[in-house]
Design an enzyme around this catalytic site. Sequence first.
Site, short mmCIF file in Angstrom:
data_model
loop_
_atom_site.label_atom_id
_atom_site.label_comp_id
_atom_site.label_asym_id
_atom_site.label_seq_id
_atom_site.Cartn_x
_atom_site.Cartn_y
_atom_site.Cartn_z
CB VAL A 100 -5.82 40.97 23.43
CG1 VAL A 100 -4.31 41.03 23.42
CG2 VAL A 100 -6.40 41.32 22.09
CE LYS B 85 -11.99 36.22 13.52
NZ LYS B 85 -11.05 36.78 14.49
N GLY C 78 -11.47 41.97 13.75
CA GLY C 78 -10.30 41.74 12.91
C GLY C 78 -9.68 40.38 13.22
N1 ADP Z 1 -13.16 39.93 29.83
C1 ADP Z 1 -12.98 38.61 29.83
N2 ADP Z 1 -13.44 37.84 30.84
C2 ADP Z 1 -13.25 36.51 30.84
N3 ADP Z 1 -12.64 35.82 29.87
C3 ADP Z 1 -12.18 36.54 28.81
C4 ADP Z 1 -12.33 37.96 28.75
N4 ADP Z 1 -11.76 38.38 27.58
C5 ADP Z 1 -11.29 37.29 26.97
N5 ADP Z 1 -11.54 36.19 27.69
C6 ADP Z 1 -11.19 34.81 27.34
O1 ADP Z 1 -9.88 34.80 26.80
C7 ADP Z 1 -9.81 34.01 25.63
C8 ADP Z 1 -9.41 34.86 24.43
O2 ADP Z 1 -10.43 35.84 24.21
P1 ADP Z 1 -10.97 36.15 22.74
O3 ADP Z 1 -12.01 37.20 22.86
O4 ADP Z 1 -11.35 34.89 22.06
O5 ADP Z 1 -9.63 36.75 22.10
P2 ADP Z 1 -9.31 37.09 20.57
O6 ADP Z 1 -10.61 37.22 19.87
O7 ADP Z 1 -8.54 38.38 20.62
O8 ADP Z 1 -8.45 35.97 20.06
C9 ADP Z 1 -11.19 33.35 25.49
O9 ADP Z 1 -11.18 32.09 26.11
C10 ADP Z 1 -12.10 34.30 26.23
O10 ADP Z 1 -13.25 33.68 26.75
MG MG Z 2 -11.49 36.18 18.28
#
Ligand code: ADP
Ligand code: MG
Length: 239
Positions: A19, A43, A122
């Site tokens: 997300v 993390k 988390g």
């Molecule tokens: N606000 C945003 N703008 C552009 N890309 C995003 C944004 N939020 C998440 N992403 C992209 O979506 C994917 C999942 O985000 P991530 O932060 O790694 O999720 P999580 O940590 O919840 O698994 C990644 O490739 C990230 O770069």
């Molecule tokens: Mg992550």
Amino acid sequence: MTWGNIAKGFFITGTDTGVGKTVVTAAIIKAIGLLGLRACGMKPIETGCIKEGDVLVPLDGMFLKTIARMEENVKHISPYCFESPLAPMAASEVEGVSIDFEKIKRAYTDLKKNYDAVVVEGIGGLLVPIRRDYFVLDLARDFGLPIIVVSRPALGTLNHTMLTVNYAIKEGLNVAGIIINYNCPPKDTLAEDTNPEIIKQISKAPLIGVFPYLTDMESVTIEKAVLKNLDIEILKKYL
Ligand SMILES: Nc1ncnc2c1ncn2[C@@H]1O[C@H](COP(=O)(O)OP(=O)(O)O)[C@@H](O)[C@H]1O
Ligand SMILES: [Mg+2]
């Protein structure tokens, strides 16, 4: 139970994996910086790490290290790294490595000494298992930090957000707020347009903001998006 003295910072959870917890963790580190304090990222357990030679590289941990300009070895930021892209309980069983919470607590205690606040990312959502009888929710409780819930903007998010927020509250966690994050470009649907206002009306936790889709993940881009889109005043009372 919490680990040691009252801590400052946040535990970032999500309605699901992918997300945008890592992006929002970075955003909250920047927000705390904008409030004049120095925050670091952590993390505690990272799965799906990349193997380079004999070393497992935690990409989330590395990203948080860069964003928070931390000098600590990434082993303190991501003390548990697994290669399997699985929930921690499954990864730890597959790889035959048991998770020692004392090790996580030690890394956290060390970080707390050097920063005004720790922003902990988390793993997946609150009911992701770490052990048979210990879930991400329990980890959040042990960190003793208020949680921030990251959710998707699209249709279906009201149910997922309410389930997460209400369950956290029912379990006695402090929910500092919700951030709706555009992890993909906006589709301009009716659901995307109406969800933020509905969440404001039905949730017991405040909406900190709607975080936009970013075309790059540079520190300055994240910081600008924080200034424009997040109500950082909501964070103040926890710092
Ligand atoms: N606000 C945003 N703008 C552009 N890309 C995003 C944004 N939020 C998440 N992403 C992209 O979506 C994917 C999942 O985000 P991530 O932060 O790694 O999720 P999580 O940590 O919840 O698994 C990644 O490739 C990230 O770069
Ligand atoms: Mg992550």
